[in-house]
Every structure is written in structure tokens, then in C-alpha cells.
Design a protein around this motif. Structure first.
Motif, PDB file in Angstrom:
ATOM      1  N   ASP A 161       0.832  -1.202   0.000  1.00 48.10           N
ATOM      2  CA  ASP A 161       0.000   0.000   0.000  1.00 48.10           C
ATOM      3  C   ASP A 161       0.867   1.253   0.000  1.00 48.10           C
ATOM      4  OD1 ASP A 161      -2.274  -1.568   0.092  1.00 48.10           O
ATOM      5  OD2 ASP A 161      -2.466  -1.443   2.280  1.00 48.10           O
ATOM      6  N   GLY A 162       0.669   2.102  -1.003  1.00 50.40           N
ATOM      7  CA  GLY A 162       1.391   3.359  -1.088  1.00 50.40           C
ATOM      8  C   GLY A 162       2.853   3.240  -1.456  1.00 50.40           C
ATOM      9  N   ALA A 163       3.308   2.049  -1.799  1.00 46.71           N
ATOM     10  CA  ALA A 163       4.720   1.838  -2.120  1.00 46.71           C
ATOM     11  C   ALA A 163       4.932   1.807  -3.633  1.00 46.71           C
ATOM     12  CB  ALA A 163       5.198   0.522  -1.515  1.00 46.71           C
ATOM     13  N   ASP A 164       6.162   2.077  -4.044  1.00 45.81           N
ATOM     14  CA  ASP A 164       6.522   1.940  -5.452  1.00 45.81           C
ATOM     15  C   ASP A 164       6.473   0.471  -5.837  1.00 45.81           C
ATOM     16  OD1 ASP A 164       7.064   4.668  -5.753  1.00 45.81           O
ATOM     17  OD2 ASP A 164       9.178   4.399  -5.176  1.00 45.81           O
ATOM     18  N   LEU A 165       6.247   0.211  -7.120  1.00 47.18           N
ATOM     19  CA  LEU A 165       6.220  -1.164  -7.608  1.00 47.18           C
ATOM     20  C   LEU A 165       7.556  -1.849  -7.304  1.00 47.18           C
ATOM     21  CD1 LEU A 165       4.608  -3.304  -9.118  1.00 47.18           C
ATOM     22  CD2 LEU A 165       5.570  -2.405 -11.248  1.00 47.18           C
ATOM     23  N   VAL A 166       8.649  -1.218  -7.659  1.00 49.18           N
ATOM     24  CA  VAL A 166       9.985  -1.669  -7.269  1.00 49.18           C
ATOM     25  C   VAL A 166      10.540  -0.544  -6.402  1.00 49.18           C
ATOM     26  CG1 VAL A 166      12.292  -2.340  -8.029  1.00 49.18           C
ATOM     27  CG2 VAL A 166      10.285  -3.003  -9.392  1.00 49.18           C
ATOM     28  N   PRO A 167      10.679  -0.789  -5.099  1.00 57.15           N
ATOM     29  CA  PRO A 167      11.121   0.265  -4.184  1.00 57.15           C
ATOM     30  C   PRO A 167      12.425   0.923  -4.637  1.00 57.15           C
ATOM     31  CG  PRO A 167      10.405  -1.664  -2.969  1.00 57.15           C
ATOM     32  CD  PRO A 167      10.445  -2.062  -4.414  1.00 57.15           C
ATOM     33  N   GLN A 168      12.549   2.194  -4.329  1.00 56.32           N
ATOM     34  CA  GLN A 168      13.721   2.965  -4.756  1.00 56.32           C
ATOM     35  C   GLN A 168      15.028   2.343  -4.270  1.00 56.32           C
ATOM     36  OE1 GLN A 168      13.554   5.651  -6.920  1.00 56.32           O
ATOM     37  NE2 GLN A 168      15.747   5.247  -7.022  1.00 56.32           N
ATOM     38  N   TYR A 169      15.020   1.780  -3.059  1.00 56.10           N
ATOM     39  CA  TYR A 169      16.270   1.186  -2.561  1.00 56.10           C
ATOM     40  C   TYR A 169      16.726   0.029  -3.447  1.00 56.10           C
ATOM     41  CZ  TYR A 169      13.762  -2.748  -0.379  1.00 56.10           C
ATOM     42  OH  TYR A 169      12.999  -3.866  -0.146  1.00 56.10           O
ATOM     43  N   LEU A 170      15.789  -0.687  -4.068  1.00 54.82           N
ATOM     44  CA  LEU A 170      16.175  -1.756  -5.000  1.00 54.82           C
ATOM     45  C   LEU A 170      16.658  -1.178  -6.324  1.00 54.82           C
ATOM     46  CD1 LEU A 170      13.389  -4.410  -4.372  1.00 54.82           C
ATOM     47  CD2 LEU A 170      15.801  -4.535  -3.715  1.00 54.82           C
ATOM     48  N   GLN A 171      16.000  -0.128  -6.791  1.00 58.27           N
ATOM     49  CA  GLN A 171      16.465   0.524  -8.010  1.00 58.27           C
ATOM     50  C   GLN A 171      17.880   1.053  -7.816  1.00 58.27           C
ATOM     51  OE1 GLN A 171      13.489   3.236  -9.722  1.00 58.27           O
ATOM     52  NE2 GLN A 171      11.975   2.202  -8.438  1.00 58.27           N
ATOM     53  N   ASP A 172      18.144   1.623  -6.646  1.00 58.17           N
ATOM     54  CA  ASP A 172      19.479   2.150  -6.340  1.00 58.17           C
ATOM     55  C   ASP A 172      20.504   1.025  -6.213  1.00 58.17           C
ATOM     56  OD1 ASP A 172      18.311   4.662  -6.251  1.00 58.17           O
ATOM     57  OD2 ASP A 172      18.276   4.762  -4.050  1.00 58.17           O
ATOM     58  N   ALA A 173      20.098  -0.096  -5.657  1.00 59.79           N
ATOM     59  CA  ALA A 173      21.012  -1.214  -5.421  1.00 59.79           C
ATOM     60  C   ALA A 173      21.352  -1.977  -6.706  1.00 59.79           C
ATOM     61  CB  ALA A 173      20.414  -2.176  -4.397  1.00 59.79           C
ATOM     62  N   PHE A 174      20.487  -1.875  -7.726  1.00 53.45           N
ATOM     63  CA  PHE A 174      20.690  -2.655  -8.949  1.00 53.45           C
ATOM     64  C   PHE A 174      20.620  -1.754 -10.183  1.00 53.45           C
ATOM     65  CE2 PHE A 174      18.940  -5.445  -5.718  1.00 53.45           C
ATOM     66  CZ  PHE A 174      19.906  -6.442  -5.688  1.00 53.45           C
ATOM     67  N   PRO A 175      21.533  -0.772 -10.280  1.00 55.90           N
ATOM     68  CA  PRO A 175      21.468   0.184 -11.388  1.00 55.90           C
ATOM     69  C   PRO A 175      21.664  -0.467 -12.765  1.00 55.90           C
ATOM     70  CG  PRO A 175      23.533   0.437 -10.191  1.00 55.90           C
ATOM     71  CD  PRO A 175      22.674  -0.513  -9.401  1.00 55.90           C
ATOM     72  N   LYS A 176      22.361  -1.576 -12.843  1.00 54.11           N
ATOM     73  CA  LYS A 176      22.560  -2.248 -14.135  1.00 54.11           C
ATOM     74  C   LYS A 176      21.263  -2.887 -14.639  1.00 54.11           C
ATOM     75  CE  LYS A 176      27.440  -3.141 -13.440  1.00 54.11           C
ATOM     76  NZ  LYS A 176      28.486  -4.140 -13.264  1.00 54.11           N
ATOM     77  N   GLN A 177      20.280  -3.004 -13.766  1.00 53.32           N
ATOM     78  CA  GLN A 177      18.999  -3.609 -14.124  1.00 53.32           C
ATOM     79  C   GLN A 177      17.917  -2.561 -14.394  1.00 53.32           C
ATOM     80  OE1 GLN A 177      19.136  -6.580 -14.782  1.00 53.32           O
ATOM     81  NE2 GLN A 177      20.224  -7.803 -13.302  1.00 53.32           N
ATOM     82  N   ASP A 178      18.316  -1.272 -14.502  1.00 58.11           N
ATOM     83  CA  ASP A 178      17.338  -0.189 -14.650  1.00 58.11           C
ATOM     84  C   ASP A 178      16.298  -0.450 -15.738  1.00 58.11           C
ATOM     85  OD1 ASP A 178      18.234   1.379 -12.579  1.00 58.11           O
ATOM     86  OD2 ASP A 178      19.396   2.752 -13.855  1.00 58.11           O
ATOM     87  N   ASP A 179      16.735  -0.837 -16.932  1.00 57.16           N
ATOM     88  CA  ASP A 179      15.798  -1.040 -18.037  1.00 57.16           C
ATOM     89  C   ASP A 179      14.828  -2.170 -17.734  1.00 57.16           C
ATOM     90  OD1 ASP A 179      16.946   1.033 -19.454  1.00 57.16           O
ATOM     91  OD2 ASP A 179      18.214  -0.280 -20.675  1.00 57.16           O
ATOM     92  N   ALA A 180      15.340  -3.281 -17.230  1.00 53.17           N
ATOM     93  CA  ALA A 180      14.468  -4.420 -16.907  1.00 53.17           C
ATOM     94  C   ALA A 180      13.522  -4.066 -15.757  1.00 53.17           C
ATOM     95  CB  ALA A 180      15.307  -5.650 -16.565  1.00 53.17           C
ATOM     96  N   ILE A 181      14.012  -3.343 -14.765  1.00 54.60           N
ATOM     97  CA  ILE A 181      13.166  -2.932 -13.642  1.00 54.60           C
ATOM     98  C   ILE A 181      12.060  -2.000 -14.134  1.00 54.60           C
ATOM     99  CG2 ILE A 181      13.128  -1.540 -11.525  1.00 54.60           C
ATOM    100  CD1 ILE A 181      15.862  -2.828 -10.823  1.00 54.60           C
ATOM    101  N   ALA A 182      12.378  -1.119 -15.062  1.00 52.97           N
ATOM    102  CA  ALA A 182      11.368  -0.204 -15.606  1.00 52.97           C
ATOM    103  C   ALA A 182      10.263  -0.957 -16.348  1.00 52.97           C
ATOM    104  CB  ALA A 182      12.029   0.812 -16.535  1.00 52.97           C
ATOM    105  N   ASP A 183      10.566  -2.173 -16.830  1.00 55.40           N
ATOM    106  CA  ASP A 183       9.597  -2.966 -17.586  1.00 55.40           C
ATOM    107  C   ASP A 183       8.737  -3.882 -16.707  1.00 55.40           C
ATOM    108  OD1 ASP A 183      10.417  -1.855 -19.971  1.00 55.40           O
ATOM    109  OD2 ASP A 183      11.827  -3.484 -20.432  1.00 55.40           O
TER     110      ASP A 183
END
Length: 161
Positions: free
Chosen positions: A64-86
Motif C-alpha cells: 500500500d502506497g509503495a513503489d512497484l519496485v522500491p527505490q532502494y532496489l532501483q538504487d542497489a541494482f542500477p545495471k537492471q534499470d531497463d528491466a526494472i522499468a519494464d
């Protein structure tokens, strides 16, 4: 306190990377004919575990109220940015959108037992997955690494369409 070991009788007796395999979980047994490539996660802890293993889910729920993929995971896995965005939003973890999940044609659906009627949700997801020759194993977030990767094998690459 979160258990750190595989519960007795859960997981798979097969060596890593060996398929087909049977995976024992809290709702029964799932047969995996091949290594899962398209994985949907119903609980946010599974996204954490998969990304840690180098696998990006094709679909995920959010809290509830959270991002689909939390920012801390996006920050931790920058090489996966494109896949995470999908990653596709499949609803809330307590009320996932079964039609959206089915449209993703997952090889594997992962969820935990916490905070929901896990048995009923498992039956619903299993009914959706069965026509696709897939089943939805249930593992708690803390045990997903043991249930799927360590005991059930996987790759260290992101999911591909």
C-alpha cells in the motif's frame, strides 16, 4: 523473528541447475519442467530476493502506497534499470490482478503466506497457471532464496520476454 534455514521437507532435493525438478512448498508440490525465465512475485520480499539473485521479475505487486519496485532496489541494482522499468504492476499483494498475471504468461509465480488467505490465493493462481502448464509455488520471502535458487536452481541473468 525470520527463520534463516529451509524448513524440513521444503525445497528440492535436485542439485542446482537440474531440471525437471519438484519443489515442495507450503501449499504442496510444484513441478518445474525447465528453469523459470518469466517470474511474477506476489509479495514484495520476493522482488528483493530475485533481484539479489540477478533475476528481474516480469510482474510484481506492491505494498500500500509503495513503489512497484522500491527505490532502494532501483538504487542497489542500477545495471537492471531497463528491466526494472519494464516490470508490470499486477495489483496489490493482498488482491493481485489475476488477469494481468495470466497475460504475462509466467513460468513461475512466487508468493508468501503472510497477511493474506494464502491457501485461497494459491488455488486461484494455480487455476490460472494450470492451463499454461505452470503452477504457482508458495514460499515465504525469507525462504525464497532457499526454495527457488539454492534448492531449486536459477540463472543469474534478468528475465527476458
Amino acid at each position: 523473528m525470520t527463520p534463516r534455514t529451509m524448513p524440513v521437507g521444503k525445497g528440492s532435493t535436485q542439485d542446482d541447475g537440474v531440471f525437471p525438478r519438484s519443489v515442495e512448498h507450503f501449499q504442496g508440490t510444484t513441478e518445474l519442467a525447465a528453469e523459470p525465465k518469466r517470474i511474477v512475485v506476489i509479495s514484495t520480499g520476493q522482488a528483493d530476493a530475485l533481484l539479489t539473485l540477478g533475476v528481474v521479475p516480469v510482474g510484481s505487486t506492491s505494498g500500500d502506497g509503495a513503489d512497484l519496485v522500491p527505490q532502494y532496489l532501483q538504487d542497489a541494482f542500477p545495471k537492471q534499470d531497463d528491466a526494472i522499468a519494464d516490470v508490470v504492476d499486477v495489483g496489490s499483494r493482498l488482491d493481485p490482478d489475476v488477469e494481468t498475471i495470466a497475460s504475462l504468461k509466467p513460468d513461475l509465480i512466487l508468493m508468501n503466506n503472510a497477511g493474506k488467505d494464502a491457501a485461497a490465493l494459491y488455488k486461484t493462481l494455480d487455476a490460472v497457471a494450470r492451463p499454461l502448464q505452470r503452477r504457482a509455488p508458495v514460499c515465504t520471502g525469507s525462504r525464497i532464496c532457499s526454495c527457488w535458487r539454492t534448492r531449486s536452481a536459477s540463472s543469474s541473468r534478468p528475465n527476458s520476454g
